[in-house]
Design an enzyme around this catalytic site. Structure first.
Site, PDB file in Angstrom:
ATOM      1  N   ASP A 504       8.068   6.373  -7.867  1.00 20.85           N
ATOM      2  CA  ASP A 504       6.513   6.169  -7.983  1.00 20.85           C
ATOM      3  C   ASP A 504       6.258   7.592  -8.837  1.00 20.85           C
ATOM      4  O   ASP A 504       6.908   8.526  -9.005  1.00 20.85           O
ATOM      5  CB  ASP A 504       5.810   5.904  -6.830  1.00 20.85           C
ATOM      6  CG  ASP A 504       4.321   5.331  -7.375  1.00 20.85           C
ATOM      7  OD1 ASP A 504       4.147   5.143  -8.642  1.00 20.85           O
ATOM      8  OD2 ASP A 504       3.801   4.816  -6.459  1.00 20.85           O
ATOM      9  N   ASP A 566      -0.319  -2.591 -10.389  1.00 24.07           N
ATOM     10  CA  ASP A 566      -0.877  -2.710  -8.964  1.00 24.07           C
ATOM     11  C   ASP A 566      -1.808  -3.724  -8.629  1.00 24.07           C
ATOM     12  O   ASP A 566      -2.398  -4.041  -7.603  1.00 24.07           O
ATOM     13  CB  ASP A 566      -1.475  -1.189  -8.791  1.00 24.07           C
ATOM     14  CG  ASP A 566      -0.563  -0.248  -8.538  1.00 24.07           C
ATOM     15  OD1 ASP A 566       0.471  -0.430  -8.043  1.00 24.07           O
ATOM     16  OD2 ASP A 566      -1.023   0.908  -8.603  1.00 24.07           O
TER      17      ASP A 566
END
Ligand SMILES: *[C@@H]1O[C@H](CO)[C@@H](O)[C@H](O)[C@H]1NC(C)=O
Ligand SMILES: *[C@@H]1O[C@H](CO)[C@@H](O)[C@H](O)[C@H]1NC(C)=O
Ligand SMILES: *[C@@H]1O[C@H](CO)[C@@H](O)[C@H](O)[C@H]1NC(C)=O
Ligand SMILES: *[C@@H]1O[C@H](CO)[C@@H](O)[C@H](O)[C@H]1NC(C)=O
Ligand SMILES: *[C@@H]1O[C@H](CO)[C@@H](O)[C@H](O)[C@H]1NC(C)=O
Ligand SMILES: *[C@@H]1O[C@H](CO)[C@@H](O)[C@H](O)[C@H]1NC(C)=O
Ligand SMILES: *[C@@H]1O[C@H](CO)[C@@H](O)[C@H](O)[C@H]1NC(C)=O
Ligand SMILES: *[C@@H]1O[C@H](CO)[C@@H](O)[C@H](O)[C@H]1NC(C)=O
Ligand SMILES: *[C@@H]1O[C@H](CO)[C@@H](O)[C@H](O)[C@H]1NC(C)=O
Ligand SMILES: *[C@@H]1O[C@H](CO)[C@@H](O)[C@H](O)[C@H]1NC(C)=O
Length: 745
Positions: A504, A566
């Site tokens: 990430d 997301d």
């Protein structure tokens, strides 16, 4: 001699010094050089340019459908006015100064301070296959796949050399270009601009298509008319970014998803970039893709070279869909290095939605057990597992300290992982696999790492180090930072049976010591990616940057899949995934089913719709705590997981047809046709209630007209019927969805 010596039309055929390069057994000659005229030919594309013998400049002749032989050329006539000849012609590698007022592809600040240059043609060479780009991700291929033409340029007045590399992948109608610049003089120079691709089209009327967005709203397609002047987009965030993706399509105004001429450009780069399209005063259209000039100013000492990332340019007569399918195939076969590129992906369950930062060994063991009972094959432990002195129990501490939290894992990470990988997956002969989350480019000021190495965080002198999400960015331009990341991640992967990593990256770059640090960071990042993926080829790597903040072809070289957004709201995801598919193969998209009401949108849609949308991505997963899923939804999960596994191989290797777009219709649909055309799977959705409206037909594409296809268990129809009439569906309610299998008989 002037470009056109005579005012009477057609140039004579050039027959001298004719070099034909045939890499394959076919009638197409991939690279044809006649004197100083150059042609790259694919199955259905030609790219042509020549040297203007009077100036030594490279002049563009064509990028589009196949052409052969001489090109008719009309004399320019007397040039009179403000814009000199340089500003009126189509140029391959426009440098600055000398009368071309359009945007340059290269701007060199010479040691004397001026930014004029004069790069003239010197010589060429042809290479079978494709040389690697030093330190940068790049397409790859054997002599059978690709041929490369190298053009050597030199500026006599400043001793600067440049090399242009053109590779043709004929079966993909793809031309890949990069440039490098070498300082052959004795002074220091600075490269202020260096475009990977620069192309001048003779057309006055073009539309441009780009992908814009923001966090949780990636890849929204934007189509606009190219107007006089410059229209541009890019990223100055230090990453390819959610804001604009490094992809551009230029199309004829009449071009649609399935018909008409389209040119697609995709930059193989993960950092700040710039795309500029300029319609000049003469009606010619220039497109440039490459570094963001505001974050370059790259110093070149004597003997040093700067290499640009490469840009892929594909041409199709089959509309925007044709461009996408060429890019998808090229990236699957000639970009993604991972052995998982087209391999079936394990259905995963990620702990974040279920547990967030709130867990210990027994809670994750329980969650993993529930995942195994549902039939998922990979359990992913997200954020929160690390940090000792500064435990990662919230987002205020711990980033940088890549050691398991001893309080969460009193018997160590290995023991926790072993108990999970000992779990049997329901109705399957396999055991559960274990994956882990990392964010190694970042540091919290609340960490041992930051206390030991405050200088490792990116900063500019004594300016405040602005935090986002309580974190700072490590300076990956520094070798010691790269080596620290390599060793910390290697240590974790060696410490336990970890078969998947989610990498990430959750903030943009703010303060930098110099503009050039941005590109140096990318080179450092690629060194780290290359090292780790080479050391751990059996790990399935997934890229992520607050969702799709770094969904680009540079990352795909190393990681075969990237978390797309997301935002897991299934309706939003149709737009995001179909938008992302403009440039990137569906095989590369991570897509998960989450709980409702959706966290981002508050919307509630049926579990089948949520699952069907997520199955259009190559890596299907669950982002939920099974314990909180309503009973009937939970009962549906094993069947949906089995369906996802059945769909997966077709999505991973097939050709994608965006049949109807969510922005145009309440009935978006997409079709995937397997490589050899034997199988296909259709996804059809209804996103708004259908009150008293005729049922629409979904007309398929990409089938063989004469072949017969069995449609689920409900009949056999010819490809022609399915493409010219189509299939009709009744949806019981809004948010209806269907997954239909076709099998060629
Ligand atoms: C330019 O010069 C080269 C080499 O001298 C020659 O082969 C070529 O034919 C010339 N091109 C034109 C368009 O006159
Ligand atoms: C090239 O065109 C031919 C015929 O128009 C078509 O069959 C073929 O698929 C095309 N090739 C590519 C790479 O698009
Ligand atoms: C460049 O310089 C070399 C050596 O000074 C000279 O021979 C050559 O003609 C020059 N080339 C051009 C295009 O001016
Ligand atoms: C510059 O690029 C050319 C073409 O790709 C290559 O042959 C050459 O080695 C490169 N030069 C350097 C110094 O990397
Ligand atoms: C070039 O830059 C280097 C490094 O900054 C410096 O040491 C050198 O003196 C410079 N050379 C010239 C000719 O300015
Ligand atoms: C783990 O957390 C759960 C839930 O908060 C708690 O009931 C349990 O006692 C904890 N186990 C350990 C070993 O701390
Ligand atoms: C396992 O098989 C049983 C019996 O066929 C079935 O009821 C159950 O739903 C299956 N579970 C999973 C996770 O596939
Ligand atoms: C450091 O962590 C503490 C909680 O442990 C928090 O209160 C504080 O705000 C954090 N400091 C920074 C700079 O994030
Ligand atoms: C990875 O980096 C380490 C440490 O810098 C080095 O020892 C190792 O050889 C590298 N491995 C690869 C595959 O690049
Ligand atoms: C095909 O038949 C199955 C049951 O056999 C049914 O569930 C499905 O809705 C049908 N599909 C179509 C497209 O009619």
């Amino acid at each position: 001699m002037v470009r056109i010596a005579s005012t009477t039309a057609v140039a004579s055929l050039l027959v001298t010094q004719c070099l034909l390069v045939t890499a394959r057994d076919s009638n197409v000659k991939e690279v044809v050089v006649e004197g100083t005229t150059f042609a790259l030919n694919g199955d259905n594309v030609s790219y042509r340019f020549h040297v203007d013998n009077s100036t030594g400049d490279l002049v563009s002749d064509h990028f589009g459908g196949s052409v052969t032989g001489a090109i008719p050329m009309e004399a320019m006539g007397e040039v009179n006015g403000w814009v000199g000849e340089q500003g009126r012609v189509r140029r391959e590698f426009p440098d600055q100064g000398r009368g071309d007022f359009r945007i340059p592809a290269i701007r060199v600040r010479q040691s004397e301070g001026y930014t004029v240059s004069d790069l003239q043609y010197q010589s060429y060479s042809v290479v079978h296959g494709k040389p690697a780009l030093p330190g940068l991700p790049a397409t790859m291929g054997t002599e059978d796949d690709v041929t490369t033409l190298l053009i050597h340029l030199h500026d006599n007045y400043s001793a600067v050399s440049a090399e242009l590399s053109y590779s043709i992948f004929p079966r993909y109608d793809a031309i890949v270009r990069s440039a490098n610049v070498t300082n052959k003089g004795k002074g220091n120079i600075t490269i202020e601009t260096l475009a990977s691709m620069s192309v001048d089209f003779p057309y006055e009327n073009l539309d441009m298509i780009s992908l814009r967005g923001d966090w949780a709203r990636e890849a929204h397609r934007e189509r606009r008319k190219v107007e006089y002047g410059t229209q541009s987009f890019g990223s100055s965030t230090g990453y390819s970014s959610h804001l604009h993706n490094p992809f551009l399509a230029l199309v004829d105004p009449s071009t649609t998803e399935s018909q008409g001429e389209a040119w697609g450009f995709s930059l193989i780069y993960s950092g700040s970039f710039s795309v500029e399209v300029e319609k000049g005063s003469q009606g010619l259209t220039r497109a440039l893709l490459g570094f963001n000039p505001s974050q370059l100013s790259w110093p070149l000492g004597p003997g040093e070279t700067l290499t640009s990332p490469e840009c892929v340019a594909v041409y199709s007569k089959d509309g925007i869909g044709g461009v996408s399918r060429s890019l998808h195939r090229l990236y699957r076969n000639h970009l993604i290095k991972s052995k998982f590129a087209t391999k079936n992906r394990p259905v995963l369950l990620n702990s974040w939605e279920g547990l967030s930062f709130d867990y210990n060994q027994s809670t994750i063991q329980n969650l993993a057990q529930e995942s195994a009972d549902l039939g998922t094959k990979l359990f992913v432990l997200d954020d929160g597992w690390f940090g000792d002195k500064y435990p990662r129990t919230s987002d205020t501490a711990g980033l940088g300290d890549w050691v398991p939290n001893p309080r969460r894992f009193p018997h160590g990470l290995r023991s926790a992982v072993n108990s999970i990988t000992n779990l049997k997956v329901a109705n399957s002969s396999t055991n559960m696999r274990f994956g882990i989350w990392v964010e190694p480019e970042m540091v919290n000021p609340n960490s041992s790492l930051y206390h030991e190495h405050p200088d490792w965080a990116l900063h500019a002198g004594s300016y405040p180090r602005t935090e986002r999400r309580n974190q700072l960015v490590l300076n990956l331009a520094l070798l010691e930072v790269q080596d620290f990341i390599i060793s910390s991640v290697s240590d974790i992967l060696k410490s336990a049976k970890i078969s998947y990593v989610k990498w990430d990256n959750n903030r943009g770059i703010h303060e930098m010591p110099s503009p050039a640090t941005e590109h140096a960071y990318q080179l450092g990042l690629y060194r780290v990616f290359n090292n780790l993926t080479t050391q751990f080829p059996d790990v399935l790597w997934e890229g992520c940057a607050s969702g799709g903040g770094r969904f680009d072809a540079g990352v795909l070289q190393f990681f075969p899949q990237i978390w797309t957004s997301d935002d897991t709201d299934a309706v939003e995801r149709i737009s995001i995934q179909l938008g992302t598919s403009l440039a990137y193969p569906p095989s590369a998209m991570g897509a998960h089913l989450s709980t409702v009401p959706n966290q981002q949108t508050g919307r509630t849609v049926p579990i089948s719709f949520r699952a069907h949308v997520a199955m259009m991505g190559g890596s299907f997963g669950l982002e939920l705590d099974p314990a909180t899923v309503p009973k009937e939804d939970k009962a549906a999960l094993p069947g949906l997981i089995a369906l996802a596994e059945r769909v997966n191989p077709i999505v991973l290797t097939g050709d994608m047809y965006r049949l109807r777009l969510p922005e145009d219709s309440s009935w978006p649909a997409a079709l995937f046709v397997s490589e050899e055309g034997k199988k296909a799977v259709l996804f059809a959705f209804q996103t708004r209630p259908n009150v008293n409206h005729a049922l629409p037909w979904v007309r398929l594409q990409g089938l063989e007209p004469q072949a017969l296809y069995r449609v689920d268990q409900n009949g056999t129809y010819s490809g022609a019927t399915l493409m010219n009439i189509g299939l009709q569906f009744t949806f019981d309610s809004d948010y209806g969805s269907r997954v239909v299998f076709l099998e060629r008989q």
